[in-house]
Write a protein that holds these residues in place. Structure first.
Motif, PDB file in Angstrom:
ATOM      1  N   LYS A  13       0.817  -1.211   0.000  1.00 26.86           N
ATOM      2  CA  LYS A  13       0.000   0.000   0.000  1.00 26.86           C
ATOM      3  C   LYS A  13       0.853   1.264   0.000  1.00 26.86           C
ATOM      4  CE  LYS A  13      -3.998   1.809   2.577  1.00 26.86           C
ATOM      5  NZ  LYS A  13      -4.869   1.546   3.761  1.00 26.86           N
ATOM      6  N   ALA A  14       2.015   1.193   0.649  1.00 22.03           N
ATOM      7  CA  ALA A  14       2.911   2.358   0.710  1.00 22.03           C
ATOM      8  C   ALA A  14       4.326   1.891   0.979  1.00 22.03           C
ATOM      9  CB  ALA A  14       2.461   3.332   1.796  1.00 22.03           C
ATOM     10  N   ILE A  15       5.295   2.633   0.434  1.00 21.83           N
ATOM     11  CA  ILE A  15       6.716   2.373   0.664  1.00 21.83           C
ATOM     12  C   ILE A  15       7.370   3.692   1.049  1.00 21.83           C
ATOM     13  CG2 ILE A  15       8.895   1.573  -0.320  1.00 21.83           C
ATOM     14  CD1 ILE A  15       7.293  -0.031  -2.356  1.00 21.83           C
ATOM     15  N   ASN A  16       7.910   3.755   2.253  1.00 23.55           N
ATOM     16  CA  ASN A  16       8.576   4.965   2.727  1.00 23.55           C
ATOM     17  C   ASN A  16      10.044   4.640   2.997  1.00 23.55           C
ATOM     18  OD1 ASN A  16       6.120   6.630   2.892  1.00 23.55           O
ATOM     19  ND2 ASN A  16       5.538   5.195   4.516  1.00 23.55           N
ATOM     20  N   VAL A  17      10.916   5.076   2.102  1.00 23.91           N
ATOM     21  CA  VAL A  17      12.346   4.788   2.211  1.00 23.91           C
ATOM     22  C   VAL A  17      12.989   5.702   3.246  1.00 23.91           C
ATOM     23  CG1 VAL A  17      14.534   4.703   0.949  1.00 23.91           C
ATOM     24  CG2 VAL A  17      12.395   4.047  -0.200  1.00 23.91           C
ATOM     25  N   ASN A  18      13.905   5.120   4.053  1.00 23.31           N
ATOM     26  CA  ASN A  18      14.647   5.902   5.041  1.00 23.31           C
ATOM     27  C   ASN A  18      16.092   5.413   5.069  1.00 23.31           C
ATOM     28  OD1 ASN A  18      14.732   3.592   6.909  1.00 23.31           O
ATOM     29  ND2 ASN A  18      12.542   4.012   7.191  1.00 23.31           N
ATOM     30  N   ALA A  19      16.914   6.012   5.908  1.00 21.71           N
ATOM     31  CA  ALA A  19      18.334   5.668   5.952  1.00 21.71           C
ATOM     32  C   ALA A  19      18.576   4.226   6.378  1.00 21.71           C
ATOM     33  CB  ALA A  19      19.064   6.626   6.899  1.00 21.71           C
ATOM     34  N   GLN A  20      17.689   3.706   7.207  1.00 24.54           N
ATOM     35  CA  GLN A  20      17.847   2.336   7.713  1.00 24.54           C
ATOM     36  C   GLN A  20      17.280   1.284   6.762  1.00 24.54           C
ATOM     37  OE1 GLN A  20      16.536   4.910   9.820  1.00 24.54           O
ATOM     38  NE2 GLN A  20      18.679   5.192  10.393  1.00 24.54           N
ATOM     39  N   GLY A  21      16.512   1.709   5.778  1.00 30.57           N
ATOM     40  CA  GLY A  21      15.883   0.764   4.862  1.00 30.57           C
ATOM     41  C   GLY A  21      14.576   1.326   4.345  1.00 30.57           C
ATOM     42  N   ALA A  22      13.478   0.773   4.807  1.00 32.31           N
ATOM     43  CA  ALA A  22      12.167   1.264   4.371  1.00 32.31           C
ATOM     44  C   ALA A  22      11.091   0.793   5.330  1.00 32.31           C
ATOM     45  CB  ALA A  22      11.857   0.779   2.962  1.00 32.31           C
ATOM     46  N   ARG A  23      10.012   1.571   5.417  1.00 35.21           N
ATOM     47  CA  ARG A  23       8.818   1.133   6.140  1.00 35.21           C
ATOM     48  C   ARG A  23       7.742   0.881   5.092  1.00 35.21           C
ATOM     49  NH1 ARG A  23       6.306   3.148  11.790  1.00 35.21           N
ATOM     50  NH2 ARG A  23       8.213   2.062  12.382  1.00 35.21           N
ATOM     51  N   LEU A  24       7.151  -0.294   5.147  1.00 35.44           N
ATOM     52  CA  LEU A  24       6.124  -0.690   4.199  1.00 35.44           C
ATOM     53  C   LEU A  24       4.778  -0.809   4.901  1.00 35.44           C
ATOM     54  CD1 LEU A  24       8.763  -1.501   2.700  1.00 35.44           C
ATOM     55  CD2 LEU A  24       7.534  -3.474   1.801  1.00 35.44           C
ATOM     56  N   VAL A  25       3.743  -0.445   4.198  1.00 38.58           N
ATOM     57  CA  VAL A  25       2.373  -0.672   4.659  1.00 38.58           C
ATOM     58  C   VAL A  25       1.771  -1.701   3.714  1.00 38.58           C
ATOM     59  CG1 VAL A  25       0.128   0.342   5.157  1.00 38.58           C
ATOM     60  CG2 VAL A  25       2.216   1.693   5.509  1.00 38.58           C
ATOM     61  N   ILE A  26       1.277  -2.794   4.291  1.00 38.23           N
ATOM     62  CA  ILE A  26       0.735  -3.899   3.504  1.00 38.23           C
ATOM     63  C   ILE A  26      -0.766  -3.988   3.693  1.00 38.23           C
ATOM     64  CG2 ILE A  26       0.924  -6.353   2.990  1.00 38.23           C
ATOM     65  CD1 ILE A  26       3.571  -4.850   2.686  1.00 38.23           C
ATOM     66  N   ALA A  27      -1.522  -3.872   2.607  1.00 40.39           N
ATOM     67  CA  ALA A  27      -2.969  -4.097   2.661  1.00 40.39           C
ATOM     68  C   ALA A  27      -3.215  -5.591   2.795  1.00 40.39           C
ATOM     69  CB  ALA A  27      -3.628  -3.558   1.392  1.00 40.39           C
ATOM     70  N   THR A  28      -4.000  -5.986   3.787  1.00 41.36           N
ATOM     71  CA  THR A  28      -4.152  -7.405   4.109  1.00 41.36           C
ATOM     72  C   THR A  28      -5.269  -8.098   3.351  1.00 41.36           C
ATOM     73  OG1 THR A  28      -5.568  -6.786   5.967  1.00 41.36           O
ATOM     74  CG2 THR A  28      -3.230  -7.113   6.422  1.00 41.36           C
ATOM     75  N   ASN A  29      -6.165  -7.331   2.732  1.00 41.03           N
ATOM     76  CA  ASN A  29      -7.317  -7.910   2.016  1.00 41.03           C
ATOM     77  C   ASN A  29      -8.085  -8.854   2.929  1.00 41.03           C
ATOM     78  OD1 ASN A  29      -6.688  -6.374  -0.236  1.00 41.03           O
ATOM     79  ND2 ASN A  29      -5.381  -7.947  -1.124  1.00 41.03           N
ATOM     80  N   ASN A  30      -8.123 -10.159   2.640  1.00 35.42           N
ATOM     81  CA  ASN A  30      -8.960 -11.047   3.454  1.00 35.42           C
ATOM     82  C   ASN A  30      -8.188 -11.814   4.528  1.00 35.42           C
ATOM     83  OD1 ASN A  30      -7.585 -12.606   1.588  1.00 35.42           O
ATOM     84  ND2 ASN A  30      -9.247 -14.076   1.295  1.00 35.42           N
ATOM     85  N   LEU A  31      -6.986 -11.341   4.895  1.00 40.00           N
ATOM     86  CA  LEU A  31      -6.260 -11.977   5.995  1.00 40.00           C
ATOM     87  C   LEU A  31      -6.939 -11.638   7.321  1.00 40.00           C
ATOM     88  CD1 LEU A  31      -3.657 -13.577   6.825  1.00 40.00           C
ATOM     89  CD2 LEU A  31      -2.614 -11.340   7.262  1.00 40.00           C
ATOM     90  N   ASP A  32      -7.187 -12.649   8.141  1.00 41.02           N
ATOM     91  CA  ASP A  32      -7.808 -12.437   9.449  1.00 41.02           C
ATOM     92  C   ASP A  32      -6.806 -11.770  10.386  1.00 41.02           C
ATOM     93  OD1 ASP A  32      -9.229 -12.494  11.800  1.00 41.02           O
ATOM     94  OD2 ASP A  32      -9.123 -14.678  12.053  1.00 41.02           O
TER      95      ASP A  32
END
Length: 228
Positions: A13-32
């Motif tokens: 859903k989103a990728i935010n790159v930073n000095a340490q690597g990146a923070r990702l936001v994952i849309a889970t869809n139908n994952l409980d």
């Protein structure tokens, strides 16, 4: 620890790159997500990642993870984009049915899809076999591709290069991101966990005390069925 049985297909859903690597936001869809807590592990395309934030709204949930530069270098994550689909599996419970094989979520390398051939109601995928991982991959042994537990059906080795074949049935295509793959797609590869520890045991014993011979030999492993 995971089993390699994919629970849902999500999307980045989103990728935010930073000095340490990146923070990702994952849309889970139908994952409980009803039982997910901060600090839990979710295998995302086969990579064990720690949940640092989440939204368990049914149908529109998501979770955030931090990905280190080490992970970006050793996996296919560096080439992912917003919208890329990913296989999802929550960490297994002691009461979980063990449907796949023991999967650590620690990716060993990146493999490439070399060919996709239809064979009746299934598909045959040929994948490249990284030279440094080839000795862990055995016919009828287990590998993990983007988090999916699969069986190796054939090997083809030519000097320093090699490839292996997977047979993918319709259910796997429907429940994972295999339908997204094309020739040239790079995938995360994790070899069999037991094979890695057996190698470590054999080489470490020999290195520390050459005079002490391990009871574990290639002949014994062949006899026990670990090597074909």
């Amino acid at each position: 620890m995971f089993t390699g049985i994919i629970e849902a297909v999500g999307a980045i859903k989103a990728i935010n790159v930073n000095a340490q690597g990146a923070r990702l936001v994952i849309a889970t869809n139908n994952l409980d997500m009803s039982d997910v807590k901060l600090g839990d592990s979710i295998a995302t395309n086969g990579i064990c990642l720690t949940v640092v934030d989440f939204d368990n709204t049914k149908g529109s949930g998501s979770y955030s993870v931090d990905v280190s530069n080490e992970t970006l270098q050793r996996t296919g994550f560096a080439s992912y984009q917003v919208g890329s689909k990913v296989n999802l599996e929550k960490a297994m419970l002691a009461s979980t049915r063990f449907g796949g094989h023991m999967v650590s979520g620690h990716v060993d390398g990146v493999s490439e899809i070399l060919a996709i051939n239809n064979n009746g109601n299934s598909w045959e995928y040929w994948l490249s076999m990284p030279k440094d991982l080839a000795h862990y991959i055995a016919e009828k042994g287990s590998v993990t591709i983007d988090g999916t537990s699969l069986t190796v059906n054939a090997l083809a080795e030519h000097g320093s290069t090699g490839k292996f074949r997977l047979t993918i049935v319709p259910h796997t295509v429907q429940e994972t991101i295999f339908a997204e793959y094309q020739v040239g797609t790079k995938v995360n590869l994790e070899v069999d966990l037991i094979a890695r520890y057996l190698e470590r045991l054999l080489t470490k014993t020999a290195d520390e005390n050459p005079a002490v011979k391990s009871n574990v030999s290639e002949a014994m492993l062949v006899k026990a069925g670990f090597i074909k």
